[in-house]
Design a protein around this motif. Structure first.
Motif, PDB file in Angstrom:
ATOM      1  N   HIS A  93       0.849  -1.208   0.000  1.00 31.01           N
ATOM      2  CA  HIS A  93       0.000   0.000   0.000  1.00 31.01           C
ATOM      3  C   HIS A  93       0.876   1.246   0.000  1.00 31.01           C
ATOM      4  O   HIS A  93       2.101   1.163   0.162  1.00 31.01           O
ATOM      5  CB  HIS A  93      -0.953   0.003   1.199  1.00 31.01           C
ATOM      6  CG  HIS A  93      -0.262   0.047   2.540  1.00 31.01           C
ATOM      7  ND1 HIS A  93       0.075   1.221   3.161  1.00 31.01           N
ATOM      8  CD2 HIS A  93       0.147  -0.954   3.374  1.00 31.01           C
ATOM      9  CE1 HIS A  93       0.657   0.962   4.324  1.00 31.01           C
ATOM     10  NE2 HIS A  93       0.721  -0.352   4.465  1.00 31.01           N
ATOM     11  N   ARG A  94       0.254   2.397  -0.146  1.00 26.85           N
ATOM     12  CA  ARG A  94       1.001   3.652  -0.274  1.00 26.85           C
ATOM     13  C   ARG A  94       0.728   4.617   0.870  1.00 26.85           C
ATOM     14  O   ARG A  94       1.035   5.807   0.767  1.00 26.85           O
ATOM     15  CB  ARG A  94       0.649   4.336  -1.603  1.00 26.85           C
ATOM     16  CG  ARG A  94       0.950   3.483  -2.827  1.00 26.85           C
ATOM     17  CD  ARG A  94       0.498   4.170  -4.096  1.00 26.85           C
ATOM     18  NE  ARG A  94       0.725   3.339  -5.277  1.00 26.85           N
ATOM     19  CZ  ARG A  94       0.355   3.678  -6.496  1.00 26.85           C
ATOM     20  NH1 ARG A  94      -0.281   4.835  -6.698  1.00 26.85           N
ATOM     21  NH2 ARG A  94       0.605   2.878  -7.522  1.00 26.85           N
ATOM     22  N   ALA A  95       0.127   4.155   1.944  1.00 27.60           N
ATOM     23  CA  ALA A  95      -0.126   5.024   3.091  1.00 27.60           C
ATOM     24  C   ALA A  95       1.202   5.573   3.608  1.00 27.60           C
ATOM     25  O   ALA A  95       2.239   4.908   3.531  1.00 27.60           O
ATOM     26  CB  ALA A  95      -0.856   4.252   4.185  1.00 27.60           C
ATOM     27  N   THR A  96       1.157   6.781   4.135  1.00 31.36           N
ATOM     28  CA  THR A  96       2.391   7.447   4.549  1.00 31.36           C
ATOM     29  C   THR A  96       2.470   7.602   6.064  1.00 31.36           C
ATOM     30  O   THR A  96       1.456   7.818   6.737  1.00 31.36           O
ATOM     31  CB  THR A  96       2.513   8.835   3.897  1.00 31.36           C
ATOM     32  OG1 THR A  96       1.363   9.623   4.241  1.00 31.36           O
ATOM     33  CG2 THR A  96       2.593   8.717   2.388  1.00 31.36           C
ATOM     34  N   GLU A 150     -10.973   2.628   4.703  1.00 33.92           N
ATOM     35  CA  GLU A 150     -11.359   3.664   5.664  1.00 33.92           C
ATOM     36  C   GLU A 150     -12.480   3.201   6.586  1.00 33.92           C
ATOM     37  O   GLU A 150     -12.572   3.654   7.732  1.00 33.92           O
ATOM     38  CB  GLU A 150     -11.755   4.950   4.931  1.00 33.92           C
ATOM     39  CG  GLU A 150     -10.592   5.648   4.237  1.00 33.92           C
ATOM     40  CD  GLU A 150      -9.388   5.841   5.160  1.00 33.92           C
ATOM     41  OE1 GLU A 150      -9.553   6.474   6.227  1.00 33.92           O
ATOM     42  OE2 GLU A 150      -8.291   5.349   4.811  1.00 33.92           O
ATOM     43  N   ARG A 168      -4.392   2.890   9.946  1.00 32.02           N
ATOM     44  CA  ARG A 168      -4.420   2.502   8.532  1.00 32.02           C
ATOM     45  C   ARG A 168      -3.336   1.447   8.250  1.00 32.02           C
ATOM     46  O   ARG A 168      -3.578   0.478   7.520  1.00 32.02           O
ATOM     47  CB  ARG A 168      -4.226   3.739   7.670  1.00 32.02           C
ATOM     48  CG  ARG A 168      -4.599   3.572   6.211  1.00 32.02           C
ATOM     49  CD  ARG A 168      -4.661   4.922   5.519  1.00 32.02           C
ATOM     50  NE  ARG A 168      -5.802   5.706   5.997  1.00 32.02           N
ATOM     51  CZ  ARG A 168      -5.694   6.848   6.687  1.00 32.02           C
ATOM     52  NH1 ARG A 168      -4.496   7.345   6.969  1.00 32.02           N
ATOM     53  NH2 ARG A 168      -6.771   7.477   7.098  1.00 32.02           N
ATOM     54  N   PHE A 169      -2.160   1.615   8.827  1.00 25.47           N
ATOM     55  CA  PHE A 169      -1.094   0.629   8.638  1.00 25.47           C
ATOM     56  C   PHE A 169      -1.472  -0.704   9.268  1.00 25.47           C
ATOM     57  O   PHE A 169      -1.203  -1.763   8.699  1.00 25.47           O
ATOM     58  CB  PHE A 169       0.217   1.150   9.240  1.00 25.47           C
ATOM     59  CG  PHE A 169       1.015   2.013   8.302  1.00 25.47           C
ATOM     60  CD1 PHE A 169       2.145   1.515   7.665  1.00 25.47           C
ATOM     61  CD2 PHE A 169       0.636   3.320   8.040  1.00 25.47           C
ATOM     62  CE1 PHE A 169       2.884   2.302   6.796  1.00 25.47           C
ATOM     63  CE2 PHE A 169       1.368   4.116   7.176  1.00 25.47           C
ATOM     64  CZ  PHE A 169       2.485   3.615   6.540  1.00 25.47           C
ATOM     65  N   ALA A 173      -3.664   7.528  11.014  1.00 22.10           N
ATOM     66  CA  ALA A 173      -2.552   7.141  10.137  1.00 22.10           C
ATOM     67  C   ALA A 173      -1.952   5.812  10.586  1.00 22.10           C
ATOM     68  O   ALA A 173      -1.637   4.944   9.771  1.00 22.10           O
ATOM     69  CB  ALA A 173      -1.484   8.227  10.125  1.00 22.10           C
ATOM     70  N   HIS A 176      -4.071  -2.507   7.036  1.00 18.88           N
ATOM     71  CA  HIS A 176      -3.425  -3.147   5.880  1.00 18.88           C
ATOM     72  C   HIS A 176      -2.685  -4.413   6.308  1.00 18.88           C
ATOM     73  O   HIS A 176      -2.734  -5.440   5.612  1.00 18.88           O
ATOM     74  CB  HIS A 176      -2.449  -2.182   5.215  1.00 18.88           C
ATOM     75  CG  HIS A 176      -3.091  -1.195   4.289  1.00 18.88           C
ATOM     76  ND1 HIS A 176      -3.649  -1.561   3.086  1.00 18.88           N
ATOM     77  CD2 HIS A 176      -3.262   0.159   4.387  1.00 18.88           C
ATOM     78  CE1 HIS A 176      -4.125  -0.488   2.468  1.00 18.88           C
ATOM     79  NE2 HIS A 176      -3.912   0.555   3.237  1.00 18.88           N
ATOM     80  N   ARG A 223      -9.977   2.214  -1.370  1.00 17.02           N
ATOM     81  CA  ARG A 223      -9.629   3.174  -0.327  1.00 17.02           C
ATOM     82  C   ARG A 223     -10.790   3.360   0.657  1.00 17.02           C
ATOM     83  O   ARG A 223     -10.594   3.403   1.882  1.00 17.02           O
ATOM     84  CB  ARG A 223      -9.265   4.512  -0.979  1.00 17.02           C
ATOM     85  CG  ARG A 223      -8.619   5.508  -0.024  1.00 17.02           C
ATOM     86  CD  ARG A 223      -8.160   6.753  -0.762  1.00 17.02           C
ATOM     87  NE  ARG A 223      -7.153   6.439  -1.759  1.00 17.02           N
ATOM     88  CZ  ARG A 223      -7.341   6.540  -3.077  1.00 17.02           C
ATOM     89  NH1 ARG A 223      -8.502   6.929  -3.563  1.00 17.02           N
ATOM     90  NH2 ARG A 223      -6.380   6.233  -3.919  1.00 17.02           N
TER      91      ARG A 223
END
Length: 408
Positions: A181-184, A350, A369-370, A366, A373, A346
């Motif tokens: 995934h691309r979560a930051t 959420e 979210r990690f 944030a 995933h 997405r």
């Protein structure tokens, strides 16, 4: 400034440029990033050369063809993980089992974070390797898994073989989850968060896992067959896309599996891409129904999270090909469909994030979210290790691992 000073400080554009000594390694790294981002079939040698600022012929001096470059990139990503783990064990050879385990976890986290942009290569694109090369990759994974299980067995001698294997697979899945995934999040926070999740898994008591409360269909059980040609095509396409990959699958093969000739397939789907898009929407619909059912059955967030994990596992274990294609093949969709379905994915994530932060109000979104995933990825990584056993006991153990990660 004198003329002699200028001649030393300003490069002469006519002078031949020296090739970097590590050019081959640079090419492999850039190729790994490109293959991981866009998939093996979508990337050409000229694309990789352009990223490096060199010509195609210059690249061919190091690799005879794209496949050779692909092999180097794919095996290099897994090899770096194995080398990191083995180096950590060697450096901590005198430590107790817990110390050796922690050294492995830290080494794998550091390596995975550093190479996050290349991880999709070994997670999804490895199926395009030829059998002999795929066997080499599997051997590296087996060695990595064995290296983790050795100190785990010493630290927790009460574990059965299957439970130790599931815990090791879950730990590796948690660490590798950031590649999917691309979560930051800042790297230090990622490392701390996943370190905690990995250790929660390593200490998980799978023996206390309650059997799943639901009964799900057995995909291998007999029963009435679907007669709709469109449904048959979707079902068989999912299986073939999962087994062979989108680019290696053909309309003829899918049609034959459904008992339909190739020309008849086009009556239902104008192209293979349209068939893939339809499969994605089907998977998204199934996930939406499962999510709505779990959330609508209770007003208690903790109970809803438990029901949602159970519903997700039921779907993933009954139809692992559906979930695998849903996550692995999105890059092969037409651009317009890809954007729409990424938004669907997405929004689904959420829903989980909002529920998790309702259960743990102190957990930032944030970070949640990690963890979401990481928990979802286990249904495939650990599910494969469990052979997607649809029995209540296996699904109960899988749910215990998912909830352990979410609550870590």
């Amino acid at each position: 400034m004198t003329q002699s000073t200028r001649s030393r400080s300003v490069p002469d554009p006519s002078a031949p440029r020296k090739r970097p000594k590590n050019r081959k390694a640079q090419i492999a790294l850039v190729a790994a990033e490109a293959f991981s981002e866009r998939g093996y079939h979508a990337v050409g040698v000229d694309d990789i050369a352009a990223r490096l600022g060199i010509s195609g012929p210059a690249l061919y001096r190091h690799f005879p063809n794209k496949y050779a470059l692909f092999v180097q990139a794919a095996l290099g990503t897994v090899g770096s993980l194995r080398a990191a783990a083995e180096g950590a064990v060697e450096a901590q050879s005198d430590a107790d089992p817990e110390g050796r385990l922690d050294a492995i976890v830290n080494a794998l986290l550091t390596t995975t974070i550093e190479n996050r942009t290349t991880g999709g290569l070994y997670r999804w694109e490895g199926r395009y390797l030829q059998p002999d090369d795929r066997a080499l990759m599997r051997a590296d994974f087996a060695a990595l898994n064995a290296g983790l299980m050795a100190p785990l067995a010493e630290m927790r001698p009460e574990l059965t073989g299957p439970d130790a294997g599931a815990i090791a697979a879950s730990t590796l899945s948690v660490i590798g989850s950031i590649t999917a995934h691309r979560a930051t999040l800042a790297n230090r926070r990622i490392e701390k968060l996943l370190h905690g999740a990995a250790w929660a898994v390593l200490r998980c008591d799978l023996g206390s896992a309650a059997p799943a409360q639901t009964t799900i269909e057995d995909p291998s059980a007999g029963g009435l067959s679907v007669t709709s040609k469109r449904e048959l095509l979707l079902t068989e396409a999912m299986k073939i896309f999962d087994r062979r990959g989108y680019h290696e699958s053909s309309i003829e093969e899918i049609g034959a599996a459904a008992g339909i000739n190739a020309s008849s397939v086009y009556r239902h789907f104008p192209s293979k891409a349209d068939l893939l898009a339809a499969a994605f929407y089907r998977a998204a619909d199934r996930l939406a129904v499962a999510t709505q059912s779990a959330l609508g059955s209770t007003s208690d967030p903790a109970e809803a999270l438990e029901r949602l994990t159970g519903a997700y596992i039921d779907l993933a274990f009954a139809h692992p090909d559906v979930i695998a294609v849903y996550f692995a093949e999105i890059g092969n969709l037409p651009a317009s469909e890809r954007t729409s379905l990424r938004n669907v994915q997405r929004l689904h994530i959420e829903e989980w994030v909002n529920l998790l932060t309702a259960v743990h109000p102190d957990r930032q979104q944030a970070e949640a979210r990690f963890l979401v995933h990481a928990a979802l990825g286990q249904t495939l990584d650990v599910g494969r290790q469990m052979r997607f056993d649809t029995g209540a006991q296996a699904r109960g153990r899988m749910q215990k691992l998912m909830l352990t990660v979410l609550h870590s």
